[in-house]
Design an enzyme around this catalytic site. Structure first.
Site, PDB file in Angstrom:
ATOM      1  N   MET A  58      21.083  45.686  33.504  1.00 54.30           N
ATOM      2  CA  MET A  58      20.769  44.603  34.451  1.00 54.30           C
ATOM      3  C   MET A  58      21.180  43.268  33.847  1.00 54.30           C
ATOM      4  O   MET A  58      20.971  43.059  32.654  1.00 54.30           O
ATOM      5  CB  MET A  58      19.262  44.590  34.716  1.00 54.30           C
ATOM      6  N   ASP A  60      21.936  39.122  35.826  1.00 57.99           N
ATOM      7  CA  ASP A  60      21.339  38.039  36.638  1.00 57.99           C
ATOM      8  C   ASP A  60      20.407  38.480  37.770  1.00 57.99           C
ATOM      9  O   ASP A  60      20.739  39.402  38.522  1.00 57.99           O
ATOM     10  CB  ASP A  60      22.443  37.240  37.352  1.00 57.99           C
ATOM     11  N   GLU A 243      28.180  28.783  35.735  1.00 57.43           N
ATOM     12  CA  GLU A 243      27.878  29.962  36.552  1.00 57.43           C
ATOM     13  C   GLU A 243      26.519  29.747  37.223  1.00 57.43           C
ATOM     14  O   GLU A 243      25.711  28.945  36.760  1.00 57.43           O
ATOM     15  CB  GLU A 243      27.776  31.226  35.668  1.00 57.43           C
TER      16      GLU A 243
HETATM   17  C1  FRU Z   1      26.412  35.375  34.907  1.00 60.73           C
HETATM   18  C2  FRU Z   1      27.582  36.149  35.516  1.00 60.73           C
HETATM   19  C3  FRU Z   1      27.927  35.573  36.885  1.00 60.73           C
HETATM   20  C4  FRU Z   1      28.559  36.744  37.563  1.00 60.73           C
HETATM   21  C5  FRU Z   1      27.755  37.894  37.035  1.00 60.73           C
HETATM   22  C6  FRU Z   1      28.536  39.164  36.872  1.00 60.73           C
HETATM   23  O1  FRU Z   1      25.702  36.101  33.972  1.00 60.73           O
HETATM   24  O2  FRU Z   1      28.695  36.115  34.657  1.00 60.73           O
HETATM   25  O3  FRU Z   1      28.739  34.431  36.834  1.00 60.73           O
HETATM   26  O4  FRU Z   1      28.502  36.647  38.953  1.00 60.73           O
HETATM   27  O5  FRU Z   1      27.255  37.497  35.781  1.00 60.73           O
HETATM   28  O6  FRU Z   1      27.703  40.209  36.508  1.00 60.73           O
END
Ligand code: FRU
Length: 534
Positions: A58, A60, A243
């Site tokens: 897991m 985000d 992000e």
């Molecule tokens: C942040 C990230 C986001 C992306 C996701 C991919 O941790 O790099 O930018 O959408 O994780 O798992």
């Protein structure tokens, strides 16, 4: 973001089944894979009350919303391995933000089109027109990361897509007829849309992380989006790619003044290395976000202002659709860091969320700050409270004696009085001679967490090679700590959440004692120990 170079074979076989919304919840196998080794892991490292998926990887938190008495949490999920892999949206629900029930995967990737981070809104007026009857559409907007395009060397492989649910978020359908809803204009990092309803300007507003800045968009129907403006290229932390943004209006505590807060995660370049969550306070005229002048000075002086100064709170965003009768702004983060998240010593699952936090905006000394504190719901799991007054002493002072309470699920609160120019160290320890220390250096004015002796740490050079610090504004006369402990994590809320530090650790046996020390003696007026039963 991580390299997506090697997709395991299991991914391609799982594609055969990658249809969304096709399996009713009850039909899904919720098997908890527990091997002999994982039993030890379960006992030692599976958090008691922080959400972890039963198995798999897991990262985000995604698409959180509240509806009909239920808090929904989705998350970046790879069910077939314990490192980052083809992303799905995992799903969990809770009635109280503390006890979580894992549900079937909500959104599956198709072929090499991975479901990256994003958000979900409750479209109660059916502005999207997706409901044909009386249903309320729940609309998820996320980044579709086209791995195949990326491998072929294209740069426009991240587009914003939509999926929707007509059964309150339990099953989902991709909006195939209209995707992508925002097409990539030729930019490599173009992702993580956070959408919410802007009541002041009566519009849907989206913030999107675009390399080194945040982009703002608006919509009236969630399907057609108009670009509004950019923010942040020349301000704040830029040690890595931006992000997972978030954007909301919030009242300043104790006033009727409202400000807009932009949360902007970045990786690397965080407060203490690797992944981190910064924020900005300002105003929004429906088109452009303008930084508050005083806050701008603070950002310039401090380089960046952080939601959390520990190493393990990343990609955090807030819940949508919390009723106004509740009125809280609720936040949750991924309790890990891209510097070592894929190496931490658990095998069945990897990583958990932070405790959900209520965030507030305060104004102090003519400037704005976010404060965060654990949600009040945790209190109902306190089964026993012990209070001690005037705990004083020189040398090593025991605060929680060996074995007195189970420190794998506890909240400890204490205040320091008459603080001298000295270092106050609080130490969690076990019989194996391992310890985690944290505290306040009141000569050089910072809080710290040191996990270098807290057990396993050789899985990554970056995990414990530096002490995490949070600078304080001058000498402190008194200090109040609230710490939340759950097996492998400490969440420190300092002075009512004015500074927060979240860190994970992996002792080979549980910590059983807490002590305090300082050269000039420790003086605690009030020490409260809360045992949690959960
Ligand atoms: C942040 C990230 C986001 C992306 C996701 C991919 O941790 O790099 O930018 O959408 O994780 O798992």
């Amino acid at each position: 973001m991580k390299s997506t170079k090697h997709l395991p074979l299991v991914f391609f076989s799982s594609l055969l089944f990658s249809v969304i919304g096709c399996k009713p919840y009850s039909a899904i196998d919720q098997t908890n894979v527990v091997s002999a080794k994982a039993t030890t892991e379960e006992q030692l490292y599976r958090p008691n009350f922080h959400f972890t998926p039963k198995k798999g990887w897991m990262n985000d938190p995604n698409g959180m919303f509240y509806s009909n008495g239920t808090y929904h949490l989705f998350y970046q999920y790879y069910p077939d391995g314990n490192v980052w892999g083809p992303m799905h949206w995992g799903h969990a629900v809770s009635k109280d933000l503390i006890k979580w029930e894992e549900l079937p995967i909500a959104i599956y990737p198709d072929n090499q089109k991975l479901i990256f981070s994003g958000s979900a809104v409750v479209d109660s007026k059916n502005t999207s027109g997706l409901a044909k009857g009386k249903e309320t559409p729940i609309v998820a907007i996320y980044t579709l990361h086209d791995k195949e395009k990326e491998t072929q060397g294209a740069i426009d492989f991240e587009n914003q897509d939509m999926a929707y649910s007509l059964d309150n978020g339990f099953t989902w359908k991709k909006f195939d007829e209209g995707n992508p809803i925002i097409k990539n204009p030729g930019i490599r990092d173009f992702r993580d849309p956070k959408v919410s309803w802007d009541e002041t300007h009566k519009q849907w507003v989206m913030v999107l992380a675009v390399q080194d800045r945040t982009q703002f968009y608006k919509s009236s129907n969630l399907k057609n989006w108009e670009y509004l403006s950019d923010f942040g290229k020349d301000i704040g932390a830029h040690g890595g790619v931006w992000e997972c943004p978030d954007f909301f209006q919030i009242k300043v505590e104790g006033t009727n003044e409202k400000k807009w807060v932009l949360i902007q995660n970045l990786n690397p370049g965080g407060a203490n290395g690797g992944s981190g969550t910064q924020y900005f306070v300002g105003d929004f005229d429906g088109k452009t976000f303008t930084l508050d002048a005083e806050f701008a000075k603070r950002v310039t002086a401090e380089k960046a202002v952080w939601v959390d100064y520990g190493k393990d709170n990343y990609a955090g965003v807030t819940w949508n659709n919390i009723p106004s009768s509740d009125g809280r702004r609720l936040f949750i983060g991924w309790m890990s860091n891209w510097d070592y998240g894929q190496q931490v010593p658990t095998t069945t699952w990897r990583s958990s969320t932070t405790i959900p936090r209520e965030i507030k905006l305060i104004k102090k000394e003519n400037n704005y700050s976010l404060i965060s504190n654990p949600v009040k719901e945790i209190k109902k799991y306190v089964s026993k409270t012990t209070t001690k007054k005037n705990v004083k002493g020189k040398g090593r002072l025991s605060l929680v004696a060996e074995g007195k309470i189970d420190l794998t699920k506890a909240i400890i609160e204490f205040d320091l009085k008459n603080i001298k120019q000295d270092t106050y160290t609080f130490t969690l320890s076990n019989k194996a001679g391992e310890s985690l220390s944290f505290g306040i250096n009141n000569s050089d004015n910072y809080l710290f967490v040191d996990r270098s002796k807290a057990g396993k740490n050789d899985f990554s050079e970056k995990f414990a090679s530096t002490i995490s610090k949070a600078a304080l504004n001058g000498n402190q006369k008194e200090a109040v700590f609230k710490i939340i402990l759950d097996k492998t994590s400490i969440e420190i809320f300092y002075n009512n959440g004015e500074k927060v530090m979240t860190e994970i650790f992996f002792p080979t046996e549980p910590f059983t004692e807490i002590s305090a020390s300082s050269n000039q003696g420790v003086e605690i007026y009030n020490l409260v120990t809360n045992q949690l039963t959960i």
